[in-house]
Motif scaffolding. Structure first.
Motif, PDB file in Angstrom:
ATOM      1  N   GLN A  50      35.235  -4.532  -8.006  1.00 24.10           N
ATOM      2  CA  GLN A  50      35.689  -3.233  -7.497  1.00 24.10           C
ATOM      3  C   GLN A  50      34.617  -2.585  -6.626  1.00 24.10           C
ATOM      4  N   CYS A  51      33.394  -2.587  -7.127  1.00 27.87           N
ATOM      5  CA  CYS A  51      32.300  -1.939  -6.412  1.00 27.87           C
ATOM      6  C   CYS A  51      32.010  -2.655  -5.095  1.00 27.87           C
ATOM      7  N   GLU A  52      31.970  -3.966  -5.147  1.00 26.83           N
ATOM      8  CA  GLU A  52      31.672  -4.725  -3.937  1.00 26.83           C
ATOM      9  C   GLU A  52      32.777  -4.564  -2.891  1.00 26.83           C
ATOM     10  N   ALA A  53      34.027  -4.587  -3.325  1.00 23.05           N
ATOM     11  CA  ALA A  53      35.137  -4.376  -2.387  1.00 23.05           C
ATOM     12  C   ALA A  53      35.049  -2.990  -1.759  1.00 23.05           C
ATOM     13  N   MET A  54      34.666  -1.989  -2.553  1.00 29.62           N
ATOM     14  CA  MET A  54      34.539  -0.619  -2.047  1.00 29.62           C
ATOM     15  C   MET A  54      33.449  -0.530  -0.973  1.00 29.62           C
ATOM     16  N   PHE A  55      32.283  -1.093  -1.234  1.00 30.77           N
ATOM     17  CA  PHE A  55      31.197  -1.039  -0.254  1.00 30.77           C
ATOM     18  C   PHE A  55      31.563  -1.808   1.014  1.00 30.77           C
ATOM     19  N   LYS A  56      32.188  -2.965   0.860  1.00 32.59           N
ATOM     20  CA  LYS A  56      32.579  -3.745   2.039  1.00 32.59           C
ATOM     21  C   LYS A  56      33.642  -3.009   2.846  1.00 32.59           C
ATOM     22  N   ALA A  57      34.616  -2.416   2.170  1.00 35.11           N
ATOM     23  CA  ALA A  57      35.658  -1.666   2.874  1.00 35.11           C
ATOM     24  C   ALA A  57      35.052  -0.485   3.624  1.00 35.11           C
ATOM     25  N   PHE A  58      34.110   0.201   2.993  1.00 37.52           N
ATOM     26  CA  PHE A  58      33.453   1.325   3.665  1.00 37.52           C
ATOM     27  C   PHE A  58      32.714   0.829   4.907  1.00 37.52           C
ATOM     28  N   GLY A  59      32.003  -0.272   4.773  1.00 36.54           N
ATOM     29  CA  GLY A  59      31.265  -0.818   5.911  1.00 36.54           C
ATOM     30  C   GLY A  59      32.171  -1.216   7.057  1.00 36.54           C
TER      31      GLY A  59
END
Length: 192
Positions: free
Chosen positions: A160-169
């Motif tokens: 969840q956290c990694e998907a969130m950071f990648k989506a933000f980027g």
């Protein structure tokens, strides 16, 4: 536009460079390996260059290091946006990571705001209290002048956290990209 900033307090010392027109070159060393991993994924998938070196009071906890990184990165993004001439301004990304899904929508028009919807099940993620991720994005958005809506779901907290950071980027990279259609400020007001 390559932006270099430094900030030093009694709690942290940060040197950061940010280039939204880069190629995803990343060198991050915050002293918090999981946070480094998240920032690296955000920049690499966003296609912008990011270098960030932080010395923080990690003997206390990770709060000041993560918060102050958000401050400096937000300030760097705001400086890179400048007047906003020619940028797309708005962007979104929907990113899956196995069973998890993250959605991020951004408006880089000068108004800092965060809507953050999602929860983590664990008490820590990489030795980081999960509420610090929301605080990081809040701090970044306020300093950058970005309105962000972040939503994530899933079962695995890391995913969840990694998907969130990648989506933000990805959304940030697209929002700051030159539209190619105009060199005007993307606002009916004529300014951010």
């Amino acid at each position: 536009m390559n932006v270099s900033l430094a900030r030093e307090t009694k709690e942290t010392k940060i040197a950061l460079t940010f280039d939204p027109e880069g190629t995803g070159k990343v060198a991050v060393e915050t002293g918090i390996p999981f946070f480094d991993h998240m920032l690296t994924g955000m920049a690499r998938h966003g296609g912008f260059d990011l270098t960030c070196t932080v010395t923080g009071d990690l003997g206390v906890d990770s709060h000041h290091t993560i918060e102050d990184t958000g401050i400096v990165l937000g300030d760097a993004i705001k400086a890179a946006i400048g007047e906003g001439r020619g940028i797309r301004r708005f962007a979104h990304a929907i990113i899956p990571m196995d069973e998890s899904l993250a959605q991020v929508a951004l408006d880089c028009g000068g108004r800092g705001y965060l809507v953050y919807t999602g929860t983590f099940g664990a008490r820590t993620l990489g030795n980081i209290p999960p509420d610090l991720f929301e605080h990081f994005f809040y701090t970044l958005c306020i300093h950058a002048g970005i309105t962000a809506h972040i939503r994530f779901t899933g079962r695995n907290d890391h995913h969840q956290c990694e998907a969130m950071f990648k989506a933000f980027g990805i959304a940030l990279g697209e929002a700051l990209a030159k539209s190619g259609k105009t060199k005007e400020i993307p606002s009916t007001k004529g300014t951010f």
